[in-house]
Design an enzyme around this catalytic site. Structure first.
Site, PDB file in Angstrom:
ATOM      1  N   GLU A 249      -0.762  -0.818  -8.118  1.00 16.57           N
ATOM      2  CA  GLU A 249       0.135  -0.069  -7.241  1.00 16.57           C
ATOM      3  C   GLU A 249       1.549  -0.301  -7.760  1.00 16.57           C
ATOM      4  O   GLU A 249       2.119  -1.374  -7.582  1.00 16.57           O
ATOM      5  CB  GLU A 249      -0.008  -0.542  -5.791  1.00 16.57           C
ATOM      6  CG  GLU A 249      -1.393  -0.358  -5.214  1.00 16.57           C
ATOM      7  CD  GLU A 249      -1.815   1.097  -5.126  1.00 16.57           C
ATOM      8  OE1 GLU A 249      -0.928   1.976  -5.080  1.00 16.57           O
ATOM      9  OE2 GLU A 249      -3.028   1.360  -5.118  1.00 16.57           O
ATOM     10  N   CYS A 287       8.397   1.249  -2.703  1.00 13.59           N
ATOM     11  CA  CYS A 287       7.979   2.197  -3.735  1.00 13.59           C
ATOM     12  C   CYS A 287       8.017   3.640  -3.243  1.00 13.59           C
ATOM     13  O   CYS A 287       8.081   4.556  -4.056  1.00 13.59           O
ATOM     14  CB  CYS A 287       6.567   1.869  -4.215  1.00 13.59           C
ATOM     15  SG  CYS A 287       6.411   0.248  -4.957  1.00 13.59           S
TER      16      CYS A 287
END
Length: 481
Positions: A249, A287
């Protein structure tokens, strides 16, 4: 709040020969002193995970679910204490830290629920061809083996939960490596796991420095790696262990698209408020924070002042104050880097509408327009409280602008039109499309991950459980079907 913390070695507390200090990025005060495991202790933890793998995989579902339920109860009871620790070690405003604890509660609750229903088995008749007469296939999922979970600093509890809870749910031992800047909340999670009846060796929390991570990555007894962090580090891990199963990720530069039909004053006020909040809510250190705003020309001139005003209305300051919206970045070096990218953009011709200043580790929430495509800010992930707004003509140009990036984590599209929503879902090269909101929305049970250089695989409890396991088929012969 100063304390000394042991790490967790195969379910028990231990200390090593060295330690390091965790400091508050807001005021520099000491938060905790944390013990560092020796190489021999790391070896002991990995060996224990490897040794217990078959026993843990065979542990009854109710035992694993009960352990997960226990963590849910204890996190709930200790929410305020843990939120204060997250805020202290991370610099995250305490109101967002409370939300992080709440999300971690949900992750463990989802995992407890899934543990009870996972792996029910799927039966398939094989007599669809003559050679399969009397044969039945039964498919079940089994753990790939022990997991190395590598967690980042920005959500130190919840992203550790996304490693640990699915592993426990499927019966896979896990060695968790928290970020050195923010290990305390992961160690508190270890306290709660130690109160359960999980087998010794089924989990460890090792506060090793980053320069010792490669040895863990290379260890063949840890066949699964779940990493959340930067793209260069993530891909270096995957390239160094091509035969391991890696979930990565990684980064993003989240785009919020505001289309022509999102045009009323109420619409634009909502978009501006959501964009301002979720460009800055973790100091931009998420993110899926909003970095790019792509606005149709028909709404651009009305939207930009609203965004600027909403950003300027955010309260920046002491993260322990419940009124604070934006706290410091994780370090002064991080704030300096953000400032250098903004300075580069302005020097290249971007227009600075607000912000652009630094005070220690705090960077002022910043809005720019007219950003040249050649700048670092236009191409990379800023990971700071900075957004820029771009004018486009129509849906096609807007979607092309979203896709003009090496990243593809999530995108938000402000539109009321259902057909446009489905076109966005088809056209945008991202892991998730959020309609009527910013790209920063994430429910912890949904599949979460990216396309292109934003990662490999998916988190979200059930999806991580699939990643940690593989299908194994049992063929039964001689049955009267």
């Amino acid at each position: 709040m100063t304390s000394t913390h042991a790490f967790w070695l195969a379910g028990r507390q231990a200390t090593g020969e060295d330690s390091f200090d965790v400091t508050n990025p807001w005021d520099g005060r000491l938060v905790a002193t944390v013990a560092v495991p020796t190489d021999a202790q790391v070896e002991e933890a990995v060996a224990a995970a490897h040794a217990v793998r078959e026993e843990f995989a065979a542990t009854p579902a109710h035992v694993r679910a009960a352990a997960l339920d226990h963590v849910v109860r204890r996190l709930t009871e200790r929410t305020e204490e843990i939120a204060q620790l997250i805020s202290a070690e991370n610099g995250k405003p305490v109101k967002w830290a409370r939300g992080e604890v709440g999300r971690a509660v949900s992750v463990f609750r989802f995992a407890a629920e899934e543990a009870r229903r996972f792996n029910g088995g799927e039966a398939q008749r094989l007599d669809t061809d003559a050679g399969g007469t009397g044969r039945l296939a039964l498919t079940r999922r089994f753990p790939r083996g022990p997991v190395l979970g590598i967690a980042p600093f920005n959500f130190p509890l919840n992203l550790s939960a996304h490693k640990v809870a699915p592993a426990i749910a499927v019966g896979a031992p896990i060695v968790l490596k928290p970020a050195p800047a923010t290990p305390v909340s992961s160690l508190i999670l270890g306290e709660l796991l130690a109160e359960t009846d999980l087998p010794a060796g089924s989990w460890s929390v090792l506060t090793v420095p980053n320069d010792r991570m490669p040895a863990l990555v290379q260890d063949e007894r840890l066949p699964v790696i779940s990493f959340t962090g930067s793209g260069p580090v993530g891909y270096a891990i995957m390239e160094s262990v091509p035969r391991k199963h890696c979930t990565l990720e990684l980064g993003g530069n989240g785009a919020a698209v505001v289309l022509a039909d999102w045009s009323s004053e109420e619409d634009l006020d909502r978009a501006a408020s959501r964009i301002a909040t979720f460009s800055n809510y973790q100091g931009g250190q998420s993110c899926i924070s909003v970095q790019r705003v792509i606005a149709d020309a028909s709404v651009y001139d009305r939207l930009v002042p609203k965004i600027t005003a909403a950003v300027e209305a955010l309260v920046t300051g002491d993260p322990s104050d419940a009124a604070t919206d934006v706290g410091p970045l994780v370090s002064e070096d991080a704030a300096r880097r953000v400032g250098s990218w903004v300075d580069e953009a302005v020097a290249a011709g971007a227009t600075l509408l607000t912000g652009g200043t630094r005070d220690g580790a705090t960077y002022a929430p910043t809005v720019l327009t007219d950003l040249p495509d050649t700048t670092t800010l236009a191409r990379e992930e800023i990971f700071g409280p900075v957004l820029y707004v771009r004018r486009v003509d129509g849906e096609a140009e807007a979607f092309a602008a979203v896709n003009d990036s090496k990243y593809g984590l999530q995108a938000g599209v402000f539109t009321h039109d259902l057909e446009t929503a489905f076109r966005a879902h088809r056209a945008l090269e991202v892991g998730g499309v959020v309609i009527g909101d910013v790209p920063s929305y994430r429910a912890d049970q949904m599949p979460y991950g990216g396309a292109k250089q934003s990662g490999v695989g998916r988190e979200g409890v059930r999806y991580a459980m699939d990643d940690y396991t593989y299908e194994r088929v049992l063929v039964l012969t001689g049955l009267a079907l």
